[in-house]
Design a protein around this motif. Structure first.
Motif, short mmCIF file in Angstrom:
data_model
loop_
_atom_site.label_atom_id
_atom_site.label_comp_id
_atom_site.label_asym_id
_atom_site.label_seq_id
_atom_site.Cartn_x
_atom_site.Cartn_y
_atom_site.Cartn_z
N LYS A 77 0.82 -1.21 0.00
CA LYS A 77 0.00 0.00 0.00
C LYS A 77 0.85 1.26 0.00
O LYS A 77 0.54 2.23 -0.70
N ASP A 78 1.93 1.28 0.79
CA ASP A 78 2.76 2.48 0.91
C ASP A 78 3.90 2.54 -0.10
O ASP A 78 4.69 3.48 -0.08
N GLY A 79 4.00 1.55 -0.97
CA GLY A 79 5.10 1.52 -1.94
C GLY A 79 4.77 2.24 -3.23
O GLY A 79 3.60 2.56 -3.50
N ASP A 80 5.79 2.48 -4.03
CA ASP A 80 5.59 3.04 -5.36
C ASP A 80 5.13 1.92 -6.28
O ASP A 80 5.83 0.93 -6.47
N ARG A 81 3.96 2.09 -6.87
CA ARG A 81 3.37 1.01 -7.66
C ARG A 81 3.86 0.99 -9.11
O ARG A 81 3.63 0.02 -9.82
N SER A 82 4.51 2.06 -9.53
CA SER A 82 4.91 2.14 -10.94
C SER A 82 6.08 1.23 -11.27
O SER A 82 6.24 0.80 -12.41
N ALA A 83 6.94 0.95 -10.26
CA ALA A 83 8.16 0.18 -10.53
C ALA A 83 8.83 -0.18 -9.21
O ALA A 83 8.40 0.24 -8.13
N TYR A 84 9.92 -0.96 -9.32
CA TYR A 84 10.75 -1.30 -8.16
C TYR A 84 11.71 -0.14 -7.96
O TYR A 84 12.87 -0.19 -8.36
N THR A 85 11.22 0.94 -7.35
CA THR A 85 11.95 2.18 -7.25
C THR A 85 13.04 2.11 -6.18
O THR A 85 13.10 1.18 -5.38
N TYR A 86 13.87 3.15 -6.17
CA TYR A 86 14.91 3.25 -5.14
C TYR A 86 14.29 3.25 -3.75
O TYR A 86 14.77 2.56 -2.84
N GLY A 87 13.20 3.99 -3.58
CA GLY A 87 12.53 4.02 -2.28
C GLY A 87 11.99 2.67 -1.88
O GLY A 87 12.10 2.26 -0.71
N ASN A 88 11.40 1.94 -2.83
CA ASN A 88 10.91 0.60 -2.52
C ASN A 88 12.05 -0.33 -2.12
O ASN A 88 11.95 -1.10 -1.16
N LYS A 89 13.16 -0.25 -2.85
CA LYS A 89 14.27 -1.16 -2.60
C LYS A 89 14.94 -0.88 -1.26
O LYS A 89 15.32 -1.80 -0.53
N MET A 90 15.08 0.41 -0.90
CA MET A 90 15.74 0.76 0.35
C MET A 90 14.86 0.46 1.58
O MET A 90 15.38 0.28 2.68
N ASN A 91 13.54 0.41 1.37
CA ASN A 91 12.61 0.16 2.48
C ASN A 91 11.70 -1.02 2.14
O ASN A 91 10.48 -0.97 2.31
N TRP A 92 12.33 -2.09 1.68
CA TRP A 92 11.56 -3.20 1.12
C TRP A 92 10.67 -3.89 2.13
O TRP A 92 9.59 -4.39 1.79
N GLN A 93 11.06 -3.91 3.41
CA GLN A 93 10.24 -4.60 4.40
C GLN A 93 8.86 -3.96 4.54
O GLN A 93 7.87 -4.65 4.79
N GLN A 94 8.79 -2.64 4.38
CA GLN A 94 7.53 -1.92 4.53
C GLN A 94 6.81 -1.69 3.20
O GLN A 94 5.58 -1.54 3.17
N ARG A 95 7.55 -1.67 2.09
CA ARG A 95 6.96 -1.17 0.85
C ARG A 95 6.72 -2.21 -0.23
O ARG A 95 5.99 -1.95 -1.19
N VAL A 96 7.35 -3.39 -0.13
CA VAL A 96 7.15 -4.42 -1.15
C VAL A 96 6.98 -5.79 -0.51
O VAL A 96 7.35 -6.02 0.64
N SER A 97 6.42 -6.69 -1.29
CA SER A 97 6.32 -8.10 -0.91
C SER A 97 7.00 -8.93 -1.99
O SER A 97 6.93 -8.60 -3.18
#
Length: 327
Positions: free
Chosen positions: A218-238
């Motif tokens: 929900k809190d991740g960037d949905r467009s791609a595996y962004t830098y923010g998603n990668k650096m905070n993967w526990q909270q932003r991606v599955s």
């Protein structure tokens, strides 16, 4: 064997004033220690070398190794990942992972697209932009995706990377040109599912570790595996292993790209589905992150039921097998 370990230590560069994004590709002490301990457990004598400047000093002083376990990303220039392998080739010292030719090629995403297309692998349509005024002449349909042409760890990829119109495209390209001092890669946007494929081995012996789907929370960037998603993967991606028919097609494409590019020992191939649901090659990482806790390949290894120790051992086994064949 006497094994040297080459690496770029993240904390050392942060202490020199690098920003967290500048140092994002570099290795933690945890990673270096984990690899060192595993190699020692398997009977090797391990010497910590460090970065390319330390390697140069060691070679000049007459030091040699039976094998170098190379995880150094390099700092300067478009050939930065290729510098240590090139030096080791010159001194006839075997090493893990791909050689300077492959590492120089694959750091440049546009060159890599061109090569994989030549062996029949689909990629998004793309254009390399060297200055902002060039965006007015692009023959690509929106939406488009903008990223640095030669960076890793999703550096430069964020919410502004997905663009729907000309002004936003120009702004995104100019931001890349200014922040990274390199061209921007503009691609047709791939809106479908995203995967990364772990691969071990070389040439005909290369095998898929597993296909991992990357899904934004929900809190991740949905467009791609962004830098923010990668650096905070526990909270932003599955992350989840994928085994459906699409994942099998993704696996086959990734293996074809790996072999076509001549990558060695271990790495990842990133794949995303286009608007029709067909897999497209995005990029390859032939010098993958090996942090035991947060790098994609070790995570994929764990999801597939393997141990981190087995991953490191497999990389060494592949490199030793290649070295033995060359003797």
């Amino acid at each position: 064997m006497k094994v040297g370990l080459t690496f770029d230590l993240k904390d050392a560069y942060l202490a020199r004033g690098f920003t967290p994004e500048d140092a994002a590709e570099f290795d933690s002490e945890t990673t270096v220690t984990a690899i060192q301990d595993i190699l020692r457990t398997h009977g090797h004598k391990v010497e910590l070398i460090g970065s390319v400047d330390r390697l140069v000093a060691c070679l000049a002083a007459g030091e040699r190794w039976d094998m170098v376990f190379n995880i150094a990303e390099g700092v300067r220039g478009r050939g930065r990942e290729a510098q240590i392998p090139a030096l080791l080739d010159a001194w006839n010292i075997p090493y893990t992972f791909s050689g300077p030719d492959v590492l120089a090629l694959t750091l440049n995403k546009a060159w890599t697209h061109a090569v994989v297309r030549s062996v029949g692998i689909p990629t998004p349509d793309f254009v390399v932009v060297h200055k902002g005024s060039e965006v007015h002449d692009l023959d690509l349909d929106f939406p488009l995706f903008v990223k640095p042409v030669a960076e890793g760890t999703s550096k430069g990829i964020g919410p502004r990377s997905l663009v729907e119109n000309g002004p936003d495209l120009k702004a995104a390209c100019e931001d890349i040109l200014e922040r990274f001092a390199q061209p921007a890669l503009v691609e047709t946007y791939l809106p479908g599912r995203e995967f990364t494929v772990g691969i071990l081995g070389h040439h005909a012996s290369a095998q898929c570790v597993g296909v991992m789907e990357i899904m934004s929370r929900k809190d991740g960037d949905r467009s791609a595996y962004t830098y923010g998603n990668k650096m905070n993967w526990q909270q932003r991606v599955s992350y989840a292993l994928a085994g459906d028919a699409t994942a099998l097609a993704v696996r086959d494409l990734a293996l074809k790209a790996w072999k076509g590019l001549g990558c060695l020992d271990a790495g990842r191939v990133d794949v995303r589905l286009d608007a029709r649901g067909a897999p497209c090659f995005m990029e390859v990482n032939p010098l993958p992150g090996l942090d035991p806790d947060c790098s994609d390949l070790p995570i994929l290894q764990g999801l597939s039921g393997g141990r981190y120790e087995d991953l490191i051992r497999s990389i060494m086994d592949s490199a030793v097998l290649r070295a033995d064949k060359q003797r």
